[in-house]
Write a protein that holds these residues in place. Structure first.
Motif, PDB file in Angstrom:
ATOM      1  N   LEU A   5      18.878  89.206  10.527  1.00  0.00           N
ATOM      2  CA  LEU A   5      17.989  88.273   9.727  1.00  0.00           C
ATOM      3  C   LEU A   5      17.282  87.241  10.682  1.00  0.00           C
ATOM      4  N   PRO A   6      16.159  86.987  10.808  1.00  0.00           N
ATOM      5  CA  PRO A   6      15.592  86.028  11.450  1.00  0.00           C
ATOM      6  C   PRO A   6      15.856  84.748  10.899  1.00  0.00           C
ATOM      7  N   ALA A   7      16.958  83.997  11.304  1.00  0.00           N
ATOM      8  CA  ALA A   7      17.787  82.824  10.646  1.00  0.00           C
ATOM      9  C   ALA A   7      18.359  82.335  12.018  1.00  0.00           C
ATOM     10  N   SER A  13       9.567  85.082  15.096  1.00  0.00           N
ATOM     11  CA  SER A  13      10.017  84.735  16.296  1.00  0.00           C
ATOM     12  C   SER A  13      11.205  83.807  16.333  1.00  0.00           C
ATOM     13  N   TRP A  14      11.760  83.602  17.395  1.00  0.00           N
ATOM     14  CA  TRP A  14      12.952  82.312  17.464  1.00  0.00           C
ATOM     15  C   TRP A  14      12.363  81.059  17.221  1.00  0.00           C
ATOM     16  N   ARG A  25       7.483  90.243  19.495  1.00  0.00           N
ATOM     17  CA  ARG A  25       7.312  89.278  18.201  1.00  0.00           C
ATOM     18  C   ARG A  25       8.345  89.593  17.390  1.00  0.00           C
ATOM     19  N   SER A  26       9.414  90.235  17.635  1.00  0.00           N
ATOM     20  CA  SER A  26      10.786  90.179  16.828  1.00  0.00           C
ATOM     21  C   SER A  26      11.563  89.092  17.428  1.00  0.00           C
ATOM     22  N   VAL A  27      12.294  88.547  16.575  1.00  0.00           N
ATOM     23  CA  VAL A  27      13.097  87.330  16.962  1.00  0.00           C
ATOM     24  C   VAL A  27      14.305  88.030  18.016  1.00  0.00           C
ATOM     25  N   HIS A  28      14.742  89.073  17.866  1.00  0.00           N
ATOM     26  CA  HIS A  28      15.765  89.974  18.520  1.00  0.00           C
ATOM     27  C   HIS A  28      15.110  89.938  20.111  1.00  0.00           C
TER      28      HIS A  28
END
Length: 299
Positions: free
Chosen positions: A274-276, A125-126, A186-189
């Motif tokens: 990428l979750p970055a 997540s973010w 639950r995905s960062v996007h």
């Protein structure tokens, strides 16, 4: 063979025997400057954003952010560590992302033996992305905490909710097209979309889910955003609505509102999936695109 001759033979063999000895293992690194081995493309991108890439001495085989000249110290998110290369880099910090896999015992043993700072971070997540960046910044230092505050301030500016964005209707985020695969809760996007004040088309299920034609009709997205990262040195892609519809493929239903009203966009930043912390660049592009679709704000 007499004793004198035996001694001469042994003396002659000594250089050969020495050449067969294994190379010495590195001693614990006590350098004042950090030496970071990072086994995660996402964490490497955040390290770069924190200005810590100058301290990286080893990278993941699928890395997208760091210099390709750096030695590879791992090849899978699940724990494929190249211990020989990792030892050669003589790190002070080892940063890993292992998913559901347990930490390899050999990695734990080596970290203890050589006094590596071992950071296992699992951002999805973010908030987890920011937390992972914070842990790396505090652990490594070297002005990274100040850079983190700049990233947080930028996030506050970009991820500001605008009520008119919800008026666009449900927005479908696609991470791949063959078959169509959505980025869900639950995905960062998904987090970024909600923080921007937009309405996600997918509200239940896994962070990454495959969709069929019936699923797409049921979701009835008002707009579709395709994440298709380009190669690192490639130019950005500019496609018309007609080209994007063609890109979706013949099996994609053409009777959903996003297709009818030509509300489609492609975001192709090389780090777009990428979750970055670098995902803020893509978040800005996403916000700008949604604002173009949104109705004018009432005075």
């Amino acid at each position: 063979m007499n004793r004198s001759r035996l001694i001469l033979v042994l003396l002659a063999l000594l250089p050969l025997l020495a050449a067969c000895d294994p190379p010495p293992r590195p001693t614990p690194n006590t350098s004042a400057e950090p030496r970071i081995a990072v086994l995660s493309p996402a964490l490497a991108a955040s390290l770069m954003d924190l200005g810590l890439d100058r301290f990286v001495v080893g990278r993941h085989a699928w890395d997208l952010a760091l210099s390709p000249q750096l030695p590879v110290v791992g090849d899978t998110v699940g724990g494929g560590v190249d211990y020989e290369n990792l030892l050669r880099t003589n790190p002070t910090h080892v940063v890993v992302q292992l998913g559901a896999s347990p930490a390899p015992q050999r990695l734990l043993d080596l970290a203890a033996q050589y006094r590596w700072t071992l950071l296992r971070l699992e951002p999805l997540s973010w908030s987890e992305v920011l937390d992972a960046a914070g842990q790396m910044a505090r652990s490594v230092g070297h002005e990274a905490p100040a850079r983190l505050e700049e990233i947080r301030a930028r996030a506050d500016r970009i991820l500001a909710t605008r009520p008119q964005r919800a008026d666009v209707g449900p927005i479908l985020l696609l991470a791949s097209l063959s078959p169509p695969s959505a980025l869900g809760p639950r995905s960062v996007h998904h987090d970024l979309l909600c923080l921007l004040g937009a309405t996600p088309a997918v509200t239940t299920g896994a962070p990454y889910q495959t969709l069929d034609a019936e699923d797409l009709r049921t979701l009835s997205p008002a707009a579709i955003v395709i994440f298709a990262p380009r190669a690192r040195n490639a130019a950005p892609v500019q496609l018309s609505s007609a080209q994007l519809i063609e890109l979706l493929g013949p099996s994609f239903p053409k009777d959903v509102p996003a297709i009818i009203h030509r509300r489609l966009a492609l975001l192709d930043d090389p780090l777009a999936l990428l979750p970055a912390t670098t995902l803020l660049d893509t978040a800005q592009q996403l916000a700008d695109q949604i604002d173009r679709w949104a109705p004018p704000q009432s005075p």
